[in-house]
Design an enzyme around this catalytic site. Structure first.
Site, PDB file in Angstrom:
ATOM      1  N   GLY A 180       0.770  -1.247   0.000  1.00 13.03           N
ATOM      2  CA  GLY A 180       0.000   0.000   0.000  1.00 13.03           C
ATOM      3  C   GLY A 180       0.801   1.297   0.000  1.00 13.03           C
ATOM      4  O   GLY A 180       0.281   2.337   0.404  1.00 13.03           O
ATOM      5  N   HIS A 209       1.274   0.061 -13.112  1.00 11.61           N
ATOM      6  CA  HIS A 209       1.973  -1.190 -13.402  1.00 11.61           C
ATOM      7  C   HIS A 209       3.480  -0.908 -13.503  1.00 11.61           C
ATOM      8  O   HIS A 209       3.883   0.081 -14.137  1.00 11.61           O
ATOM      9  CB  HIS A 209       1.444  -1.776 -14.718  1.00 11.61           C
ATOM     10  N   ASP A 258      -3.592  -5.459 -17.987  1.00 15.04           N
ATOM     11  CA  ASP A 258      -2.660  -4.355 -18.284  1.00 15.04           C
ATOM     12  C   ASP A 258      -2.688  -3.936 -19.765  1.00 15.04           C
ATOM     13  O   ASP A 258      -1.653  -3.597 -20.350  1.00 15.04           O
ATOM     14  CB  ASP A 258      -1.216  -4.751 -17.881  1.00 15.04           C
ATOM     15  N   ASN A 281      -4.992   2.058 -13.204  1.00 18.38           N
ATOM     16  CA  ASN A 281      -4.085   1.111 -12.540  1.00 18.38           C
ATOM     17  C   ASN A 281      -2.644   1.535 -12.767  1.00 18.38           C
ATOM     18  O   ASN A 281      -2.326   2.119 -13.808  1.00 18.38           O
ATOM     19  CB  ASN A 281      -4.304  -0.286 -13.151  1.00 18.38           C
TER      20      ASN A 281
HETATM   21  C1  GAR Z   1       3.655  -1.564  -7.327  1.00 16.62           C
HETATM   22  O1  GAR Z   1       4.958  -1.703  -7.789  1.00 16.62           O
HETATM   23  C2  GAR Z   1       2.671  -1.662  -8.482  1.00 16.62           C
HETATM   24  O2  GAR Z   1       3.152  -1.111  -9.665  1.00 16.62           O
HETATM   25  C3  GAR Z   1       2.532  -3.150  -8.600  1.00 16.62           C
HETATM   26  O3  GAR Z   1       2.490  -3.625  -7.290  1.00 16.62           O
HETATM   27  C4  GAR Z   1       3.254  -2.754  -6.453  1.00 16.62           C
HETATM   28  C5  GAR Z   1       2.405  -2.349  -5.291  1.00 16.62           C
HETATM   29  O4  GAR Z   1       3.133  -1.602  -4.378  1.00 16.62           O
HETATM   30  N1  GAR Z   1       1.360  -3.499  -9.335  1.00 16.62           N
HETATM   31  C6  GAR Z   1       1.284  -4.495 -10.192  1.00 16.62           C
HETATM   32  O5  GAR Z   1       2.202  -5.240 -10.406  1.00 16.62           O
HETATM   33  C7  GAR Z   1      -0.071  -4.645 -10.867  1.00 16.62           C
HETATM   34  N2  GAR Z   1       0.053  -5.452 -12.023  1.00 16.62           N
HETATM   35  P1  GAR Z   1       2.413  -0.795  -3.244  1.00 16.62           P
HETATM   36  O6  GAR Z   1       1.373  -1.753  -2.630  1.00 16.62           O
HETATM   37  O7  GAR Z   1       3.489  -0.454  -2.251  1.00 16.62           O
HETATM   38  O8  GAR Z   1       1.755   0.405  -3.834  1.00 16.62           O
END
Ligand code: GAR
Length: 194
Positions: free
Chosen positions: A13, A107, A143, A105
């Site tokens: 998060g 990515h 995505d 979103n």
């Molecule tokens: C982030 O790096 C985001 O880009 C990735 O998960 C992480 C979440 O970090 N999302 C994906 O891979 C979606 N396909 P966070 O919970 O610390 O924001």
């Protein structure tokens, strides 16, 4: 004016906390009405609750049951824009058709390269010289939705997955605020034109 935002997460998060901070300190004019997690171990929820933000955990394996509860919550909270921030579930076409261009979103790659899981690992394996992050509208693919904006990160020979992911995350935090700000302005301009 900004948006009535819901942020959906599945884990750490950090993007979510960064958006909450930007709304609280008025960098953004939107309001985070609720943070929704599909993971009961999301300890970051306690942290964000202390900042006065409402949270909800929705645990439903079946996607239609999950989306029914999600829709109900979004409706109750009068949400008009949704940010996915490390939310690791695929939303169905049926759900998304009610939210066209209202869900974005983030990515950790320069889409359309390295869609899906383990994007940072895949970039390292392909020995790319540059990678980064993308914010896109969410459509029924994984995505695949329209790209809104991206930021680039140079891959160094010394980078491993952890180091590279950390560099990308730093850019993600900048990008998410920039994109929401741009969309807030677009919304304002649309209103003036009406
Ligand atoms: C982030 O790096 C985001 O880009 C990735 O998960 C992480 C979440 O970090 N999302 C994906 O891979 C979606 N396909 P966070 O919970 O610390 O924001």
């Amino acid at each position: 004016m900004g948006f009535n935002l819901a942020i959906l997460i599945s884990g750490r998060g950090s993007n979510m906390l960064n958006i909450v901070e930007a709304c609280n300190n008025k960098t953004l004019s939107s309001k985070v009405k609720i943070v929704i997690s599909n993971n009961k171990n999301s300890s970051v929820l306690t942290k964000v609750e202390k900042k006065g933000i409402k949270t909800k955990i929705i645990l439903e394996n079946q996607i239609n049951k999950f989306e029914k509860k999600l829709s109900q919550t979004l409706h109750e909270e009068k949400i008009n824009f949704v940010c996915l921030a490390g939310f690791m579930r695929i939303l169905s076409k049926g759900f998304l058709c009610n939210w066209e261009k209202k869900i974005i979103n983030i990515h950790p790659s320069i889409l359309p390269a390295f869609k899906g899981l383990n994007a940072v690992k895949k970039a390292l394996e392909k020995k790319v010289k540059y990678t980064g992050c993308t914010i896109h509208y969410v459509d029924k693919g994984v995505d695949t939705g329209e790209i809104i904006d991206q930021r680039i990160v140079k891959v160094l020979k010394t980078d491993n997955e952890e180091k590279l992911a950390k560099k990308i995350l730093k850019e993600e935090h900048i990008l998410y605020i920039k994109v929401i700000k741009t969309l807030e302005k677009e919304k304002e301009n649309d209103k003036i034109r009406q």
